[in-house]
Design an enzyme around this catalytic site. Structure first.
Site, mmCIF file in Angstrom:
data_model
loop_
_atom_site.group_PDB
_atom_site.id
_atom_site.type_symbol
_atom_site.label_atom_id
_atom_site.label_comp_id
_atom_site.label_asym_id
_atom_site.label_seq_id
_atom_site.Cartn_x
_atom_site.Cartn_y
_atom_site.Cartn_z
ATOM 1 C CD GLU A 16 -3.177 0.451 0.158
ATOM 2 O OE1 GLU A 16 -2.644 1.452 -0.367
ATOM 3 O OE2 GLU A 16 -4.370 0.180 -0.003
ATOM 4 N NE ARG A 97 -5.126 -1.899 9.091
ATOM 5 C CZ ARG A 97 -5.066 -1.448 7.834
ATOM 6 N NH1 ARG A 97 -4.532 -0.250 7.578
ATOM 7 N NH2 ARG A 97 -5.529 -2.176 6.832
ATOM 8 C CG ASN A 99 -6.430 1.833 5.063
ATOM 9 O OD1 ASN A 99 -5.698 0.846 5.106
ATOM 10 N ND2 ASN A 99 -7.277 2.045 4.057
ATOM 11 C CD GLU A 118 -10.772 -5.643 5.770
ATOM 12 O OE1 GLU A 118 -11.564 -6.271 5.045
ATOM 13 O OE2 GLU A 118 -9.543 -5.593 5.565
ATOM 14 C CG ASN A 145 -8.411 2.892 0.694
ATOM 15 O OD1 ASN A 145 -7.197 2.877 0.855
ATOM 16 N ND2 ASN A 145 -9.181 1.818 0.888
ATOM 17 C CG ASP A 194 -7.191 -0.254 -1.894
ATOM 18 O OD1 ASP A 194 -6.743 0.617 -1.143
ATOM 19 O OD2 ASP A 194 -7.075 -1.473 -1.628
#
Length: 287
Positions: A16, A97, A99, A118, A145, A194
């Protein structure tokens, strides 16, 4: 034609957050579930890796050569091998957390959080500026995101991954977002949106988790097309190279069965392809 190829073997569980470092001419990215920071040097092909605390959601280079790292507890500074917590985020939500993140043209860092399981709509967005981390207004999401910004910095794009929705909002002169609206939707069967990125023409590029590629949207939200990948989980792109026409894309092995992994040997690797329209020069934070 935009044909992705493997830039370097990584095998990331959840690659990521790719970001180009102009000063050092390298690409930084993370493996969230592998607890790793990665530095890729395209000139030599070398990949350097560093263990990270907890789960690093993103990394942003600083002018002085240090890094900002968004890990589970909050925003850290990484320098000379040490991680120092600068700003705790959502201490009241231990299941969350950090991201994803991006730097606005004004030097502020915008970041998102998510429920690590999730499951719960507990994720939100924050703006880190002048030492202060402020919560922003979009409704809570399970997985946030982005953000990403238009070339003039006056529009922010935010992704609600599980709702398959990309939102946009105006950004005022003080750097605060206005009311969000639906910018675009990713239809069922095309994966989940994403991480987003924006090029110099204002085209919005969004990685497709489970969608085998990257989808592109015009500034008015019209879908322009898709770059096909040989792996299912494409998480985010970054524009790099001397002229910002070299695209790097992170991918993930997360969620793939043993059979799927055998059929996708490059899953989790860093990919690259070239484009005609360059990206935007990455900003350095002034936090």
């Amino acid at each position: 034609m935009m044909i992705p190829e493997v830039a370097v073997k990584v095998g990331a569980a959840l690659g990521e957050g790719p970001v180009w470092d102009i000063a050092r001419e390298c690409l930084w990215f993370v493996d969230i579930k592998g607890h790793r920071l990665h530095r890729f040097d395209p000139k030599t092909g070398a990949l350097e890796s560093t263990a990270a605390p907890e789960e690093p959601g993103w990394v942003v280079p600083l002018r002085d050569g240090a890094l900002l790292v968004g890990a589970k507890a909050g925003v850290h500074r990484h320098a000379r091998g040490a991680f120092t917590l600068l700003h705790a985020v959502e201490q009241d939500l231990p299941g969350n957390r950090l991201n994803d993140a991006a730097v606005h043209p004004d030097g502020s860092v915008w970041l998102g959080t998510m429920d690590n399981a999730e499951d719960a709509p507990s994720g939100g967005y924050y703006r880190l500026h002048a030492g202060v981390c402020t919560a922003l207004s979009p409704k809570p999401m399970i997985i946030t995101n982005g953000p990403a910004f238009s070339p003039d910095g006056r529009t922010v794009y935010l992704v609600d991954t599980l709702e398959r929705t990309i939102l946009s909002a105006p950004v005022d002169a003080e750097g605060h977002p206005g009311v969000t609206r639906i910018f675009a939707r990713v239809p069922p069967g095309m994966g989940y949106p994403d991480g987003p990125a924006v090029d110099s023409a204002g085209t919005v590029w969004v990685g497709l988790f489970g969608g085998w590629g990257v989808v592109r949207f015009a500034p008015d939200g019209t879908m322009l097309g898709k770059v096909e990948f040989p792996v299912a989980n494409v998480t985010k792109i970054a524009f790099g190279g001397a002229d910002l026409t070299t695209v790097y894309a992170t991918t993930a092995r997360k969620g793939l069965s043993q059979g799927e992994l055998a059929a996708q040997p490059a899953a989790g690797d860093l990919f690259t392809f070239t484009v005609e329209v360059p990206g935007l020069a990455p900003e350095y934070p002034s936090v």
